[in-house]
Design a protein around this motif. Sequence first.
Motif, short mmCIF file in Angstrom:
data_model
loop_
_atom_site.label_atom_id
_atom_site.label_comp_id
_atom_site.label_asym_id
_atom_site.label_seq_id
_atom_site.Cartn_x
_atom_site.Cartn_y
_atom_site.Cartn_z
N ASP A 75 0.82 -1.17 -0.07
CA ASP A 75 -0.07 -0.07 -0.02
C ASP A 75 0.87 1.31 -0.02
N THR A 76 2.03 1.13 0.47
CA THR A 76 3.03 2.43 0.28
C THR A 76 3.59 2.58 -0.94
N GLY A 77 3.47 1.76 -1.95
CA GLY A 77 4.02 1.78 -3.36
C GLY A 77 5.17 0.74 -3.51
N PHE A 78 5.64 0.13 -2.63
CA PHE A 78 6.75 -0.91 -2.79
C PHE A 78 6.32 -2.10 -3.44
N THR A 79 7.08 -2.44 -4.28
CA THR A 79 6.55 -3.73 -5.04
C THR A 79 7.75 -4.71 -4.85
N ALA A 80 7.25 -5.85 -5.14
CA ALA A 80 8.23 -7.30 -4.92
C ALA A 80 7.54 -8.42 -5.68
N ASP A 81 8.45 -9.36 -5.78
CA ASP A 81 7.72 -10.59 -6.51
C ASP A 81 8.35 -11.87 -5.82
N GLY A 82 7.83 -12.90 -6.12
CA GLY A 82 8.32 -14.67 -5.49
C GLY A 82 7.85 -15.61 -6.56
N ASP A 83 8.36 -16.62 -6.14
CA ASP A 83 7.89 -17.90 -6.67
C ASP A 83 7.39 -18.96 -5.82
N PHE A 84 6.44 -19.67 -6.01
CA PHE A 84 6.41 -20.98 -5.14
C PHE A 84 6.91 -22.11 -5.90
N ILE A 85 7.96 -22.69 -5.34
CA ILE A 85 8.77 -23.96 -5.97
C ILE A 85 8.57 -25.14 -5.17
N VAL A 141 7.08 -24.29 -1.56
CA VAL A 141 7.87 -23.24 -0.57
C VAL A 141 7.74 -22.05 -1.46
N LEU A 142 7.41 -20.85 -0.53
CA LEU A 142 7.50 -19.61 -1.31
C LEU A 142 8.87 -18.99 -1.24
N HIS A 143 9.48 -18.45 -2.24
CA HIS A 143 10.83 -17.93 -2.41
C HIS A 143 10.38 -16.26 -2.65
N HIS A 144 10.76 -15.65 -1.72
CA HIS A 144 10.36 -14.16 -1.77
C HIS A 144 11.44 -13.32 -1.42
N ALA A 145 12.09 -12.46 -2.40
CA ALA A 145 13.03 -11.44 -1.94
C ALA A 145 14.13 -11.81 -0.78
N GLY A 146 14.63 -12.88 -1.42
CA GLY A 146 15.75 -13.38 -0.59
C GLY A 146 15.37 -14.33 0.71
N MET A 147 13.97 -14.58 0.85
CA MET A 147 13.79 -15.23 2.06
C MET A 147 12.71 -16.46 1.55
N ILE A 148 12.76 -17.44 2.47
CA ILE A 148 12.13 -18.83 2.17
C ILE A 148 10.98 -18.94 3.07
N LEU A 149 9.82 -19.05 2.61
CA LEU A 149 8.48 -19.08 3.74
C LEU A 149 7.82 -20.46 3.25
N TYR A 150 7.63 -20.99 4.45
CA TYR A 150 6.70 -22.27 4.33
C TYR A 150 5.34 -22.04 4.84
N ARG A 151 4.33 -22.98 4.39
CA ARG A 151 3.26 -22.84 4.66
C ARG A 151 2.94 -23.36 6.18
N LYS A 152 2.19 -22.47 6.92
CA LYS A 152 1.97 -22.90 8.22
C LYS A 152 0.77 -23.72 8.51
#
Length: 82
Positions: A58-68, A71-82
């Motif tokens: 909402d502040t105008g920042f944009t980013a992207d990622g991929d589900f591999i 697992v979500l790979h986003h902006a150098g982070m790895i996120l797992y489904r909880k």
Amino acid sequence: MAEADATHRYVGMWITQDGRIRHELLANGRYVEARGTRERAYLGRYDITGDHIEYWDDTGFTADGDFIDGVLHHAGMILYRK
């Protein structure tokens, strides 16, 4: 959102292994990102096409990622489904 609805396979909570970063992908195409003790650090919308996600904060920042492999790979982070 290209594939948004309550049953979309990626809707839900995604967290880093240490639990510090938490992305909640809401069924309405919005997201809430928590960081540490800041439960609503970032808010915005997202769009998923196939296994690729685009974020617009909402502040105008944009980013992207991929589900591999679930697992979500986003902006150098790895996120797992909880």
